[in-house]
Design an enzyme around this catalytic site. Structure first.
Site, PDB file in Angstrom:
ATOM      1  N   LYS A  72       6.825  -0.978  -3.182  1.00 15.74           N
ATOM      2  CA  LYS A  72       5.355  -1.261  -3.345  1.00 15.74           C
ATOM      3  C   LYS A  72       4.721   0.124  -2.673  1.00 15.74           C
ATOM      4  O   LYS A  72       4.413   0.248  -1.605  1.00 15.74           O
ATOM      5  CB  LYS A  72       4.877  -2.536  -2.879  1.00 15.74           C
ATOM      6  CG  LYS A  72       3.245  -2.543  -3.045  1.00 15.74           C
ATOM      7  CD  LYS A  72       2.812  -3.574  -2.301  1.00 15.74           C
ATOM      8  CE  LYS A  72       1.253  -3.537  -1.858  1.00 15.74           C
ATOM      9  NZ  LYS A  72       0.666  -4.447  -1.052  1.00 15.74           N
ATOM     10  N   ASN A 127      -2.211 -12.006   0.218  1.00 17.79           N
ATOM     11  CA  ASN A 127      -1.887 -12.275   1.701  1.00 17.79           C
ATOM     12  C   ASN A 127      -3.130 -12.899   2.392  1.00 17.79           C
ATOM     13  O   ASN A 127      -2.965 -13.900   2.830  1.00 17.79           O
ATOM     14  CB  ASN A 127      -1.262 -10.772   2.142  1.00 17.79           C
ATOM     15  CG  ASN A 127      -0.678 -10.955   3.708  1.00 17.79           C
ATOM     16  OD1 ASN A 127       0.188 -10.170   3.877  1.00 17.79           O
ATOM     17  ND2 ASN A 127      -0.710 -12.045   4.353  1.00 17.79           N
TER      18      ASN A 127
END
Lengths: 258, 72
Positions: free
Chosen positions: A98, A207
């Site tokens: 990522k 998150n």
């Protein structure tokens, strides 16, 4: 909904379209249970200097069933991001990365030119690049065209919880890009996740919205349902918006006006 | 002779005449780690595991030893 609606990456089939970060949880047991209850199958980690005293790492406490998507979080330049990507590949034995290159510490906004340049390099080096980027349709299209596995536009700044700020751009991105689009940053509420999934996005990565909530485990469950609801809506073919009302009960046979 | 290297940003004294191989440094400072998820860079260039046994460290080298951490 079609039961075979798999999320496919790199030849692997995933049931869940919710990708979960592993940071900021109040403690390890809450992290572990939140991941479990979310039914996520892909989780993100970073790499950092080892703590020469405690010398533990996150993988030692997590179930081996998860597919790991390492990130280059905190990188400000192409050079830094490339080295971090290489360290991730070496450490985790995966070519998934990522890519996250931020422009400044205040906003954590992605640096588009560095991201495009670095993505091109990493793709050529055999990485499967998941590129964190702005919600700019042109940037997303460029990243897709140069071979990124997925483009990952933010919907608002990292950790802000501001949710969808520019729905029109998100619609254009879906229109421009044929490949995988995963929302990366800015989800605050379950409805944010539902909204982007309704637009036809392939997955949601989040998150803070779970880890920093009052009850992360329950929020993880809510996010799971939110992603499923949005995906279900998208696949089911939502009705078109109408300026005027359209009654649902038939007028035929209605008692006379009085 | 004692030499200075920089290990994870910290000035560290090592005897490079005794051993200047990267693997000895890695094992000394990460011996408690029970898993294999360590990666190493020297002077901002990755050194893969297969190279640790032959890679020679010089004074003032900057060694980074990393492992997975929570991340978003």
């Amino acid at each position: 909904m079609n039961k075979k609606d798999y999320f496919e990456i790199d030849g692997k089939k995933f049931n869940s379209r919710l990708i979960m970060g592993t940071s900021l949880y109040p403690n390890q047991s809450v992290l572990i249970e939140s991941l479990e209850k979310s039914e996520t199958e892909i989780i993100t980690v970073s790499v950092r200097r080892i703590d020469l005293k405690s010398q533990t790492n996150i993988l030692q406490v997590l179930d081996k069933k998860y597919t790991i998507l390492p990130n280059t979080a905190g990188c400000f330049s192409s050079k830094e991001a490339i080295l971090t990507a290489e360290l991730c590949r070496e450490s985790l034995n995966t070519n998934w990365i990522k890519l996250e290159i931020i422009a400044d510490y205040e906003t954590l906004l992605p640096d588009s030119s560095e991201t495009i340049k670095t993505s091109e390099y990493l793709v050529k080096k055999g990485f499967l690049v998941f590129a964190y980027c702005s919600d700019d349709p042109v940037t997303c299209k460029r990243l897709e065209d140069l071979g990124c596995e997925a483009v990952m536009p933010m919907i608002s700044p990292i950790g802000s919880g501001l949710g969808v700020r520019n729905e029109h751009n998100l619609e254009l991105i879906r229109e421009f890009c044929n490949g995988k689009i995963i929302v990366d940053a800015g989800v605050g509420k379950p409805s944010d996740a539902t909204k982007v999934m309704e637009l036809g996005y392939d997955a949601v990565l989040l998150n803070s919205s779970v880890a920093r909530s009052i009850d992360p485990i329950n929020m993880a469950i809510s996010m799971k349902h939110a992603v499923l609801a949005g995906r279900g809506g998208y696949l089911s073919g939502m009705i078109e918006k109408n300026k005027y009302a359209q009654h649902s009960s038939s007028m035929k046979g209605k008692i006379s006006n009085f | 002779m004692i030499n200075t290297i920089y290990l994870n940003g910290k000035k560290t004294q090592v005897d490079l005449e005794k051993s200047n191989l990267l693997i000895d440094i890695v094992e000394k400072y990460s011996r408690k780690i029970k898993n294999q998820n360590i990666a190493v860079a020297v002077n901002m260039k990755i050194v893969t595991k297969s190279e640790w046994k032959t890679f020679k460290i010089e004074k003032n080298d900057k060694i980074e030893i990393v492992s997975p951490f929570p991340g978003g």
